[in-house]
Design a protein around this motif. Structure first.
Motif, PDB file in Angstrom:
ATOM      1  N   GLU A   1      -9.894   2.401   9.889  1.00  0.00           N
ATOM      2  CA  GLU A   1      -9.882   0.905  10.012  1.00  0.00           C
ATOM      3  C   GLU A   1     -10.392   0.270   8.989  1.00  0.00           C
TER       4      GLU A   1
ATOM      5  N   ARG B   1     -14.508  -2.651   8.767  1.00  0.00           N
ATOM      6  CA  ARG B   1     -15.160  -2.091   9.956  1.00  0.00           C
ATOM      7  C   ARG B   1     -16.121  -2.935  10.370  1.00  0.00           C
TER       8      ARG B   1
ATOM      9  N   ARG C   1      -6.368   0.218  16.669  1.00  0.00           N
ATOM     10  CA  ARG C   1      -7.145   1.555  15.472  1.00  0.00           C
ATOM     11  C   ARG C   1      -8.202   2.320  15.927  1.00  0.00           C
TER      12      ARG C   1
END
Length: 475
Positions: free
Chosen positions: A141, A147, A162
């Protein structure tokens, strides 16, 4: 010594609640908030990473090590035998297992009193697996800021693949962990072959699924919740800490007053300390605390904030060590004491228990015998006019090979052994043998005579004699 349970600042930078626009209202004690741990590199991070991989590899490889016709470490619950390399612990020797747990406990107390919560920061399975899961999270990620943005953005193909890849990696690691753990109780080859060929017992599938979900949940979702809200060790650590215990500490005298500045600026002219208030120490903390608020029970002594701060100090041209492994006495400029009564006490108890455990392990008897008298009659007179006592003998072969045993009675002149006196017992088997001992009543000098039932065998070229005292009743 005091440990603050709720520091003044709630570490807003590291704990963000998704769908909550105002991050300043985030509360790190709210389990619904998410921690986005920032990657950091440094001495203690490398030490922790290497120790984590060593622990992980040790855990994974240990069940595969052969030892004779079995694996080296095997807790055989079905036959109630615990194999640890050449040592076999039977139910009759479970005091050894209890002693081992006590050694582990006092070892933990000793290390904690001296070095703080290094167990939590470097070798605790929760920490090791959490950082492994975070590693996959970062690789798939992206870094911390990516993130955060990924979780806040609407669903798209990029976000879907992802998230799917991350959780797939987590599940695979959790599955490997579960199967390895079950392999300590069921032969390793059987677990891996039977599970994947769908020939395993239902109980094996249950425990593999259970530990897979437990690992996935603990290391993937709960993480700091386990450390802050569920682990009892965080609560009772204060009983072992003192002002000479090594902790992760922030040098307030040097760091305050904190504030941003350029690299060329002189902090003394600005009335500032060395802390530039970058909050990196908060962003790298796996439990989301701000170490600058003082010692807190949520701190697991992982040293991530030390590495983050040292990197910042190096970039600014300042001395490292604003955050470091230190003691409260050192922070207060008080002379440190390495040897103190509590530490010495834990050390003495730990040493004594280890020595006793080693002695008890080395002197485990390879044969165990129990002699049970016939409770229906104290004695009887047989057809030859002899006084006869009946016993039930149970002999346990605690070795891993079959042996022959010779039985006899001692302590009674001219006694006759009625029943088999030479038997063969397989490894790990218990032989139940009813026998009688008879003697001419003229020989008896008293109504109750102490006698010994004797079992002799040869193990590894050495004669082993086991005796059990009992009583012979006569007229």
């Amino acid at each position: 010594m005091t440990i603050e349970s709720k520091p003044k600042d709630y570490s807003k930078q590291n704990r963000i609640k998704i769908h909550q626009p105002d991050a300043s209202k985030a509360d790190r004690f709210d389990p619904s908030n998410s921690i986005y741990v920032r990657a950091v590199d440094g001495l203690w991070t490398r030490v922790r990473r290497r120790m984590g991989w060593i622990s992980m590899l040790f855990f994974l490889i240990l069940p595969w090590i052969p030892w004779g016709d079995r694996q080296a470490v095997w807790f055989n619950l079905a036959e109630q035998k615990f194999h640890v390399f050449g040592l076999t612990i039977w139910p009759q020797d479970l005091t050894l297992l209890a002693a081992l747990f006590m050694i582990a406990a006092f070892g933990l107390f000793f290390v904690t009193t001296y070095l703080g919560r290094v167990w939590c920061g470097y070798t605790c399975p929760q920490t090791v697996w959490t950082f492994i899961f975070i590693w996959f999270e970062e690789k798939i990620e992206g870094a911390r800021n990516k993130r955060i943005k990924l979780d806040q953005m609407p669903w798209s193909f990029d976000k879907l693949w992802r998230k799917t890849a991350k959780h797939t990696a987590w599940v695979l690691v959790a599955l490997l962990t579960a199967m390895t753990f079950v392999s300590y109780f069921v032969p390793t080859r059987e677990v891996y072959i039977d599970v994947f060929t769908l020939n395993a017992d239902g109980s094996i599938y249950f425990w593999v699924i259970f530990f897979t979900l437990a690992t996935y949940g603990n290391a993937g979702w709960m993480r700091e919740i386990m450390c802050i809200h569920m682990c009892p060790y965080a609560r009772f650590q204060a009983a072992m800490f003192d002002k000479n215990t090594y902790i992760v500490g922030y040098d307030t005298k040097r760091g305050e007053t904190r504030g941003p500045r350029s690299r060329k600026a002189d902090p003394k002219e600005m009335g500032l300390g060395d802390c530039i208030d970058c909050d990196l120490c908060v962003q790298v903390c796996p439990t989301g605390i701000d170490i600058r608020n003082g010692l807190q029970y949520e701190c697991i002594n992982c040293g991530a904030c030390i590495d983050a701060c040292d990197n910042t100090m190096e970039r600014m041209g300042y001395d490292k060590g604003l955050i470091s492994y230190t003691t409260e006495n050192k922070l207060d400029n008080v002379q440190e004491k390495v040897l103190r009564p509590k530490l010495v006490g834990y050390g003495v108890v730990l040493t004594v228990m280890i020595l006793l455990f080693v002695y008890a392990s080395a002197t485990i008897a390879p044969v165990r015998m129990d002699v049970i008298r016939d409770r229906n009659a104290l004695y009887r007179e047989n057809s030859r006019g002899e006084i006869e006592n009946t016993f039930t003998i149970k002999i346990l072969n605690k070795t891993e090979y079959q042996h022959d045993y010779k039985l006899s009675v001692d302590g009674l002149d001219d006694a006759k052994w009625i029943g088999p006196d030479n038997v063969s017992i397989a490894a790990g088997e218990v032989l139940t043998l009813p026998i009688s001992v008879a003697v001419d009543p003229v020989v008896l000098k008293r109504s109750v005579t102490n006698i010994n039932i004797v079992v002799e065998t040869e193990i590894n070229g050495e004669k082993v004699i086991t005796t059990q005292e009992t009583r012979f009743f006569g007229e």
